[in-house]
Design a protein around this motif. Structure first.
Motif, PDB file in Angstrom:
ATOM      1  N   MET A   1      -6.314 -40.829  51.887  1.00 45.02           N
ATOM      2  CA  MET A   1      -6.884 -39.530  51.571  1.00 45.02           C
ATOM      3  C   MET A   1      -8.114 -39.293  52.467  1.00 45.02           C
ATOM      4  O   MET A   1      -8.714 -40.239  52.963  1.00 45.02           O
ATOM      5  CB  MET A   1      -7.289 -39.485  50.099  1.00 45.02           C
ATOM      6  CG  MET A   1      -6.099 -39.522  49.154  1.00 45.02           C
ATOM      7  SD  MET A   1      -5.053 -38.077  49.416  1.00 45.02           S
ATOM      8  CE  MET A   1      -3.455 -38.844  49.577  1.00 45.02           C
ATOM      9  N   PRO A   2      -8.487 -38.052  52.672  1.00 40.21           N
ATOM     10  CA  PRO A   2      -9.655 -37.768  53.511  1.00 40.21           C
ATOM     11  C   PRO A   2     -10.928 -38.370  52.906  1.00 40.21           C
ATOM     12  O   PRO A   2     -10.972 -38.683  51.718  1.00 40.21           O
ATOM     13  CB  PRO A   2      -9.752 -36.240  53.491  1.00 40.21           C
ATOM     14  CG  PRO A   2      -8.467 -35.746  52.956  1.00 40.21           C
ATOM     15  CD  PRO A   2      -7.886 -36.837  52.118  1.00 40.21           C
ATOM     16  N   VAL A   3     -11.928 -38.524  53.750  1.00 35.03           N
ATOM     17  CA  VAL A   3     -13.228 -38.995  53.281  1.00 35.03           C
ATOM     18  C   VAL A   3     -14.196 -37.821  53.357  1.00 35.03           C
ATOM     19  O   VAL A   3     -14.374 -37.217  54.407  1.00 35.03           O
ATOM     20  CB  VAL A   3     -13.754 -40.150  54.160  1.00 35.03           C
ATOM     21  CG1 VAL A   3     -15.130 -40.594  53.687  1.00 35.03           C
ATOM     22  CG2 VAL A   3     -12.772 -41.312  54.135  1.00 35.03           C
ATOM     23  N   VAL A   4     -14.765 -37.478  52.226  1.00 29.59           N
ATOM     24  CA  VAL A   4     -15.756 -36.412  52.193  1.00 29.59           C
ATOM     25  C   VAL A   4     -17.094 -37.070  51.881  1.00 29.59           C
ATOM     26  O   VAL A   4     -17.289 -37.588  50.787  1.00 29.59           O
ATOM     27  CB  VAL A   4     -15.396 -35.345  51.138  1.00 29.59           C
ATOM     28  CG1 VAL A   4     -16.483 -34.278  51.075  1.00 29.59           C
ATOM     29  CG2 VAL A   4     -14.043 -34.718  51.479  1.00 29.59           C
TER      30      VAL A   4
ATOM     31  N   GLN B   1      -9.852 -37.239  47.269  1.00 33.85           N
ATOM     32  CA  GLN B   1     -10.679 -37.739  48.366  1.00 33.85           C
ATOM     33  C   GLN B   1     -11.281 -39.089  48.023  1.00 33.85           C
ATOM     34  O   GLN B   1     -11.311 -39.490  46.866  1.00 33.85           O
ATOM     35  CB  GLN B   1     -11.850 -36.774  48.616  1.00 33.85           C
ATOM     36  CG  GLN B   1     -11.416 -35.405  49.014  1.00 33.85           C
ATOM     37  CD  GLN B   1     -12.408 -34.361  48.558  1.00 33.85           C
ATOM     38  OE1 GLN B   1     -13.381 -34.657  47.868  1.00 33.85           O
ATOM     39  NE2 GLN B   1     -12.152 -33.124  48.925  1.00 33.85           N
ATOM     40  N   ASN B   2     -11.795 -39.740  49.064  1.00 33.59           N
ATOM     41  CA  ASN B   2     -12.632 -40.928  48.896  1.00 33.59           C
ATOM     42  C   ASN B   2     -12.008 -42.016  48.024  1.00 33.59           C
ATOM     43  O   ASN B   2     -12.616 -42.471  47.060  1.00 33.59           O
ATOM     44  CB  ASN B   2     -13.998 -40.545  48.321  1.00 33.59           C
ATOM     45  CG  ASN B   2     -14.735 -39.573  49.201  1.00 33.59           C
ATOM     46  OD1 ASN B   2     -14.319 -39.328  50.335  1.00 33.59           O
ATOM     47  ND2 ASN B   2     -15.813 -39.018  48.708  1.00 33.59           N
ATOM     48  N   ILE B   3     -10.821 -42.419  48.371  1.00 33.76           N
ATOM     49  CA  ILE B   3     -10.241 -43.582  47.696  1.00 33.76           C
ATOM     50  C   ILE B   3     -10.668 -44.802  48.511  1.00 33.76           C
ATOM     51  O   ILE B   3     -10.080 -45.109  49.538  1.00 33.76           O
ATOM     52  CB  ILE B   3      -8.704 -43.496  47.620  1.00 33.76           C
ATOM     53  CG1 ILE B   3      -8.260 -42.151  47.054  1.00 33.76           C
ATOM     54  CG2 ILE B   3      -8.146 -44.664  46.806  1.00 33.76           C
ATOM     55  CD1 ILE B   3      -8.697 -41.893  45.628  1.00 33.76           C
ATOM     56  N   LEU B   4     -11.744 -45.429  48.057  1.00 35.22           N
ATOM     57  CA  LEU B   4     -12.358 -46.502  48.831  1.00 35.22           C
ATOM     58  C   LEU B   4     -12.361 -47.791  48.036  1.00 35.22           C
ATOM     59  O   LEU B   4     -12.279 -47.778  46.811  1.00 35.22           O
ATOM     60  CB  LEU B   4     -13.808 -46.136  49.178  1.00 35.22           C
ATOM     61  CG  LEU B   4     -14.035 -44.766  49.828  1.00 35.22           C
ATOM     62  CD1 LEU B   4     -15.530 -44.462  49.905  1.00 35.22           C
ATOM     63  CD2 LEU B   4     -13.419 -44.722  51.208  1.00 35.22           C
TER      64      LEU B   4
ATOM     65  N   ILE C   1     -17.061 -47.871  56.692  1.00 39.11           N
ATOM     66  CA  ILE C   1     -17.438 -46.468  56.889  1.00 39.11           C
ATOM     67  C   ILE C   1     -18.958 -46.350  56.964  1.00 39.11           C
ATOM     68  O   ILE C   1     -19.500 -45.675  57.838  1.00 39.11           O
ATOM     69  CB  ILE C   1     -16.863 -45.600  55.748  1.00 39.11           C
ATOM     70  CG1 ILE C   1     -15.328 -45.618  55.828  1.00 39.11           C
ATOM     71  CG2 ILE C   1     -17.404 -44.170  55.822  1.00 39.11           C
ATOM     72  CD1 ILE C   1     -14.627 -44.961  54.664  1.00 39.11           C
TER      73      ILE C   1
ATOM     74  N   VAL D   1      -5.992 -49.326  51.748  1.00 39.99           N
ATOM     75  CA  VAL D   1      -7.131 -48.722  51.048  1.00 39.99           C
ATOM     76  C   VAL D   1      -8.374 -48.955  51.906  1.00 39.99           C
ATOM     77  O   VAL D   1      -8.642 -50.073  52.334  1.00 39.99           O
ATOM     78  CB  VAL D   1      -7.345 -49.338  49.644  1.00 39.99           C
ATOM     79  CG1 VAL D   1      -8.424 -48.556  48.895  1.00 39.99           C
ATOM     80  CG2 VAL D   1      -6.061 -49.358  48.848  1.00 39.99           C
ATOM     81  N   MET D   2      -9.145 -47.891  52.126  1.00 42.94           N
ATOM     82  CA  MET D   2     -10.277 -47.964  53.047  1.00 42.94           C
ATOM     83  C   MET D   2     -11.421 -48.824  52.540  1.00 42.94           C
ATOM     84  O   MET D   2     -11.780 -48.780  51.373  1.00 42.94           O
ATOM     85  CB  MET D   2     -10.840 -46.553  53.277  1.00 42.94           C
ATOM     86  CG  MET D   2      -9.957 -45.655  54.074  1.00 42.94           C
ATOM     87  SD  MET D   2     -10.676 -43.995  54.071  1.00 42.94           S
ATOM     88  CE  MET D   2      -9.639 -43.189  52.873  1.00 42.94           C
ATOM     89  N   ASN D   3     -12.024 -49.564  53.477  1.00 44.17           N
ATOM     90  CA  ASN D   3     -13.184 -50.388  53.197  1.00 44.17           C
ATOM     91  C   ASN D   3     -14.447 -49.514  53.332  1.00 44.17           C
ATOM     92  O   ASN D   3     -14.776 -49.021  54.400  1.00 44.17           O
ATOM     93  CB  ASN D   3     -13.204 -51.535  54.230  1.00 44.17           C
ATOM     94  CG  ASN D   3     -14.306 -52.537  53.984  1.00 44.17           C
ATOM     95  OD1 ASN D   3     -15.311 -52.231  53.341  1.00 44.17           O
ATOM     96  ND2 ASN D   3     -14.114 -53.738  54.496  1.00 44.17           N
ATOM     97  N   LYS D   4     -15.135 -49.350  52.216  1.00 43.21           N
ATOM     98  CA  LYS D   4     -16.304 -48.460  52.177  1.00 43.21           C
ATOM     99  C   LYS D   4     -17.412 -48.927  53.129  1.00 43.21           C
ATOM    100  O   LYS D   4     -18.070 -48.129  53.788  1.00 43.21           O
ATOM    101  CB  LYS D   4     -16.823 -48.444  50.737  1.00 43.21           C
ATOM    102  CG  LYS D   4     -17.956 -47.489  50.479  1.00 43.21           C
ATOM    103  CD  LYS D   4     -18.310 -47.538  48.994  1.00 43.21           C
ATOM    104  CE  LYS D   4     -19.566 -46.752  48.699  1.00 43.21           C
ATOM    105  NZ  LYS D   4     -20.001 -46.963  47.305  1.00 43.21           N
TER     106      LYS D   4
END
Lengths: 474, 102
Positions: A276-279, B66-69, A56, A50-53
């Motif tokens: 998932m992509p980041v928009v 999108q944007n699963i952060l 980014i 899971v991406m670290n906000k």
């Protein structure tokens, strides 16, 4: 024959997030091996990233600092390869949709600005660290998964010095933004270098080699010097440059061939299905932009006007954010910012370079420096004593007034005491007195030196000079 | 990985090359088997080329999410001993692997 050198850099910067890029493991440096690891960064089957906000946000800030276009749509991809630093056998990185496109960094070449264009900035995960033992190798995955920002430049640099200056400029920008510690010893900033040469007159770039294992700016500089000379030698002997990856050996000061560079499609990039992509919402991006720090050039201009400093001083002070912070911390408390600047540029920087430490490790606090300057300004101590006090604070910290009192260093401005020293000095050195009276004005310096010696450096030098001249007049 | 075209215009897959990338070791009869299977797969997927896709954006993900952060918060990972239970061999707290030669 003359050759044109083309150098491009891929700079990897570890972001200073608290947790890793795709899991919640600690990013702290120096922990025992394999203690900051979990199923995600160890690549266990079924573990989901899971991406670290924050990572980014930091990458986007870096892009804003160098004028990149911030992508509204980004995604992550898998780059497949087999190596014991990567337990999944692929690295999560960004292939065709990075967070930042384009940008530029300015360096000075022969006193003139030169633009080094940046192709892109993308985000990926750092890999594990390999240790080599006799007969086997070790893998520590604490580093695996730390957010790693890769800044790719165009081949715009034409000498090792330009590459060095570009790295320094990048470091300045990144530390200003506070998104990485850029500590080279801890591997926060590492680079790979692409380098090719071509005969003057040829427009198309020569075959490039890639140099890896460059863990410091100096290593990049030396490796490039070696590699350019090596390529020239090959061409002059009628040979051809092979496109390959070469490794810099900091012990022998040579590069040697590692492997023929695999073609890009061998990495078989494909979209990471687990992420998932980041928009990016442009409103959020603008909110982040408002948190950008003062750029070095802007800060320099402000320091010149706010503290009345020469341009040269301001340039030195803003070279590093921490140094500028230190100066301002002291100058804000002081009536004499120019004196603070002098101290920082001479004594402070000299001590840091002698001890090879960072300004943040200095035991002399900004407040202590400003107090030290006040003690000199109000003539409680002279400059010689001030340097002694500074040296003591460098070792032990503390505050200057206390040290002056404790060590009995206060300047002697008592007329009677100085008068006695001066008379003694004249009595003991009649020849100097004669010389002075005979027109050799420099002789007074010798006598001042004698008085300072007798007073153990504590006599007020202006008073000593004044009194000596008075007494020798007649 | 489709790197040659034979006289009938059919793209040939270099199965040995692909296998090598995946560190798979195939004997000659296995290469023949996979040659047929993989070319069958490619032919099957090629059917999509019969459609007019000029108005369709390339798709990287099947679902429009999108944007699963996550926030930047640390939580403890696995115990070191537990982690090393999975190591074939251990040396100084590290996974010991055959010597890496470059």
């Amino acid at each position: 024959m003359n050759y044109i050198v083309s150098i491009g850099l891929e700079v990897h910067v570890q972001l200073r997030t608290k947790s890793k890029m795709f899991c919640s493991c600690d990013t702290g440096y120096g922990a025992p091996p394999n203690t900051h690891v979990c199923p995600v960064c160890l690549g266990y089957p079924g573990a989901m990233p899971v991406m670290n906000k924050e990572a980014i946000r930091m990458t986007v800030l870096a892009g804003m600092m160098i004028g990149s276009e911030i992508s509204t749509y980004s995604k992550f991809d898998r780059k497949s390869y087999f190596y014991p630093d990567m337990p999944k056998n692929y690295q999560i990185t960004q292939y065709d949709k990075p967070f930042c496109d384009g940008g530029a960094v300015e360096i000075m070449v022969d006193g003139k600005p030169k633009t080094i264009n940046v192709t892109r900035i993308h985000l990926e995960e750092d890999v594990g660290k390999n240790m080599h033992f006799r007969g086997s190798s070790g893998v520590d995955f604490n580093r695996a998964g730390i957010p790693l920002m890769e800044i790719v430049s165009e081949p715009d640099m034409s000498s090792p010095q330009e590459a060095y200056d570009y790295l320094t400029a990048l470091k300045q920008i990144i530390t200003y933004t506070d998104i990485s510690n850029c500590n080279q010893e801890e591997g926060n900033m590492r680079c790979d270098v692409n380098c090719s040469i071509r005969p003057e007159g040829q427009t198309e770039l020569g075959t490039k080699t890639e140099l890896k294992n460059l863990n410091s700016f100096k290593a990049a500089f030396h490796a490039l010097e070696y590699e350019i000379a090596r390529q020239k030698e090959v061409l002059e002997a009628g040979g051809e440059i092979v496109q390959e990856t070469r490794r810099w050996d900091p012990d022998t000061f040579e590069t040697y061939s590692m492997r023929v560079k695999e073609k890009a499609h061998d990495y078989r990039y494909f979209p990471e299905p687990d992420l998932m992509p980041v928009v990016l919402d442009m409103e959020l991006v603008e909110e982040w932009r408002s948190g950008l720090p003062e750029l070095p050039e802007v800060r320099k201009a402000r320091i010149i006007t706010q503290y009345g400093l020469p341009e040269y001083d301001a340039g030195v002070l803003v070279s590093e954010k921490a140094l500028a912070d230190y100066f301002e911390g002291a100058a804000e408390l002081s009536k004499n910012p120019k004196a603070i600047s002098n101290w920082v540029m001479t004594e402070v920087l000299r001590f840091l370079s002698e001890k090879e430490i960072e300004i943040t490790e200095l035991k002399v606090m900004p407040k202590a420096l400003s107090e030290l300057v006040s003690l000199v300004d109000d003539k409680t101590i002279n400059m010689t004593t001030a340097k002694e006090v500074f040296a003591i604070m460098c070792e032990k910290g503390g505050e200057p007034a206390g040290i002056v009192k404790e060590q009995g260093l206060a300047q002697v401005s008592d007329d009677g005491v100085i008068d006695a020293f001066v008379k003694q000095a004249m009595a003991e050195n009649p020849k100097s007195v004669e010389d002075y009276k005979g027109g050799n004005k420099a002789a007074v310096q010798f006598l001042v030196g004698q008085v300072m010696r007798m007073s153990k450096g504590k006599a007020n030098p202006q008073m000593v000079v004044g009194l000596l001249m008075d007494l020798m007049k007649g | 990985m489709v790197d040659e075209v034979d006289q009938d215009g059919i793209e040939r897959i270099d199965v040995r090359y692909v296998a090598n990338l995946a560190r798979l070791y195939l004997d000659d009869s296995e290469v023949d088997t996979f040659q047929g299977q993989m070319e069958g797969i490619v032919e099957y997927v090629k059917q999509i080329g019969e459609l007019d896709l000029s108005e369709i954006e390339p798709t990287s993900h099947a679902r429009p999410i999108q944007n699963i952060l996550r926030e930047d918060v640390v939580s403890p990972g696995l115990d070191h001993e537990l982690v090393m239970d999975n190591a074939p061999r251990e040396k100084d707290g590290q996974f010991a692997v055959p010597q890496i030669i470059e």
